[in-house]
Design an enzyme around this catalytic site. Structure first.
Site, PDB file in Angstrom:
ATOM      1  N   GLY A 123     -15.643  34.107  67.576  1.00  0.00           N
ATOM      2  CA  GLY A 123     -16.205  34.191  66.236  1.00  0.00           C
ATOM      3  C   GLY A 123     -16.156  35.603  65.686  1.00  0.00           C
ATOM      4  O   GLY A 123     -15.973  36.574  66.418  1.00  0.00           O
ATOM      5  N   ASP A 171     -32.450  38.484  64.176  1.00  0.00           N
ATOM      6  CA  ASP A 171     -31.554  37.535  63.496  1.00  0.00           C
ATOM      7  C   ASP A 171     -31.594  36.179  64.202  1.00  0.00           C
ATOM      8  O   ASP A 171     -30.566  35.664  64.639  1.00  0.00           O
ATOM      9  CB  ASP A 171     -30.132  38.092  63.472  1.00  0.00           C
ATOM     10  CG  ASP A 171     -29.219  37.328  62.528  1.00  0.00           C
ATOM     11  OD1 ASP A 171     -29.739  36.638  61.627  1.00  0.00           O
ATOM     12  OD2 ASP A 171     -27.980  37.403  62.694  1.00  0.00           O
ATOM     13  N   VAL A 206     -16.286  38.529  68.482  1.00  0.00           N
ATOM     14  CA  VAL A 206     -16.684  38.129  69.834  1.00  0.00           C
ATOM     15  C   VAL A 206     -15.546  37.349  70.476  1.00  0.00           C
ATOM     16  O   VAL A 206     -14.981  36.434  69.862  1.00  0.00           O
ATOM     17  CB  VAL A 206     -17.965  37.272  69.821  1.00  0.00           C
ATOM     18  CG1 VAL A 206     -18.359  36.905  71.249  1.00  0.00           C
ATOM     19  CG2 VAL A 206     -19.103  38.016  69.130  1.00  0.00           C
ATOM     20  N   LYS A 237     -18.172  41.438  72.846  1.00  0.00           N
ATOM     21  CA  LYS A 237     -18.365  41.694  71.424  1.00  0.00           C
ATOM     22  C   LYS A 237     -17.886  43.101  71.105  1.00  0.00           C
ATOM     23  O   LYS A 237     -18.387  44.073  71.655  1.00  0.00           O
ATOM     24  CB  LYS A 237     -19.839  41.554  71.042  1.00  0.00           C
ATOM     25  CG  LYS A 237     -20.109  41.710  69.549  1.00  0.00           C
ATOM     26  CD  LYS A 237     -21.546  41.347  69.224  1.00  0.00           C
ATOM     27  CE  LYS A 237     -21.771  41.286  67.733  1.00  0.00           C
ATOM     28  NZ  LYS A 237     -23.155  40.838  67.409  1.00  0.00           N
ATOM     29  N   GLY A 265     -18.131  38.198  62.616  1.00  0.00           N
ATOM     30  CA  GLY A 265     -19.285  38.355  61.752  1.00  0.00           C
ATOM     31  C   GLY A 265     -19.341  39.762  61.204  1.00  0.00           C
ATOM     32  O   GLY A 265     -18.406  40.558  61.366  1.00  0.00           O
ATOM     33  N   GLY A 266     -20.463  40.076  60.550  1.00  0.00           N
ATOM     34  CA  GLY A 266     -20.617  41.375  59.942  1.00  0.00           C
ATOM     35  C   GLY A 266     -20.624  42.513  60.939  1.00  0.00           C
ATOM     36  O   GLY A 266     -20.284  43.652  60.605  1.00  0.00           O
TER      37      GLY A 266
END
Length: 199
Positions: A68, A184, A75, A90, A70-71
């Site tokens: 994935g 989060d 990962v 990550k 993300g900001g």
């Protein structure tokens, strides 16, 4: 200004129409050839993990699959070539580590996370830097996320929902006692191991 470059497999979005990135985007999509032995190194130094699209190795880790984006970064499912184990790797987005305050906070949180040991928390193994790219490695959760579980299987039974809630709460309670706050918490960040245990 935003430019989109795409084919059937890749979509690349470029902000401010940077000519060098546009050249790279066209090359990635097979629309233009560039001399990777010279230009590619320059792109990598200037923009960080541009080589992300080509990498199979990252330091001592072999990249097996992208899990994935993300900001904060990307990962991967990866294999630690030294210890012979599968991990989640990550890699932080290069733009983030320009800020020394963010980098210091990341390092401190990574150190703290490596000291947490609870069956309902994802274990953090290591963090460090490879050629200017900062990373953190964690236990690989083969069961996916709670978001994926709900998306694929629909509404959970009351018993399963309560089980996941209790397991998540147990992990958070332990972390809070260690003065660690999860900033989060959401279904996409609640992960499941091979036995379906929430972490």
């Amino acid at each position: 200004n935003v430019s989109l470059f795409k084919n059937e497999n890749i979509v690349i979005e470029i902000i401010d129409n940077d000519e060098k990135l546009i050249t790279l985007a066209n090359a990635l999509l097979g629309k233009e050839e560039i001399a990777f032995d010279t230009e590619f190194d320059r792109f990598k130094r200037t923009y960080g993990l541009v080589e992300d699209y080509f990498m199979t190795k990252f330091g001592r880790y072999e990249l097996l699959e992208e899990l994935g984006r993300g900001g904060f970064g990307t990962v991967y499912k990866a294999e630690d070539q030294v210890l012979g184990r599968i991990v989640a790797l990550k890699v932080l987005h290069p733009a983030l580590v320009i800020d020394p305050t963010f980098l210091d906070r990341f390092k401190q949180e990574a150190r703290t996370a490596t000291r947490l040991d609870h069956p309902n928390l994802v274990q953090v193994f290591d963090f460090g830097e490879v050629e200017g790219n900062f990373f953190i490695t964690m236990a690989y959760m083969s069961g996916g996320s709670l978001r994926e579980l709900i998306s694929l299987g629909g509404r959970l039974s009351s018993e399963r929902a309560l089980q996941i809630f209790q397991q998540t709460a147990a992990g958070l309670t332990y972390a809070h006692k260690k003065n660690v706050i999860h900033r989060d918490l959401k279904p996409g960040n609640i992960l499941l191991d091979e036995n379906g245990t929430a972490r």
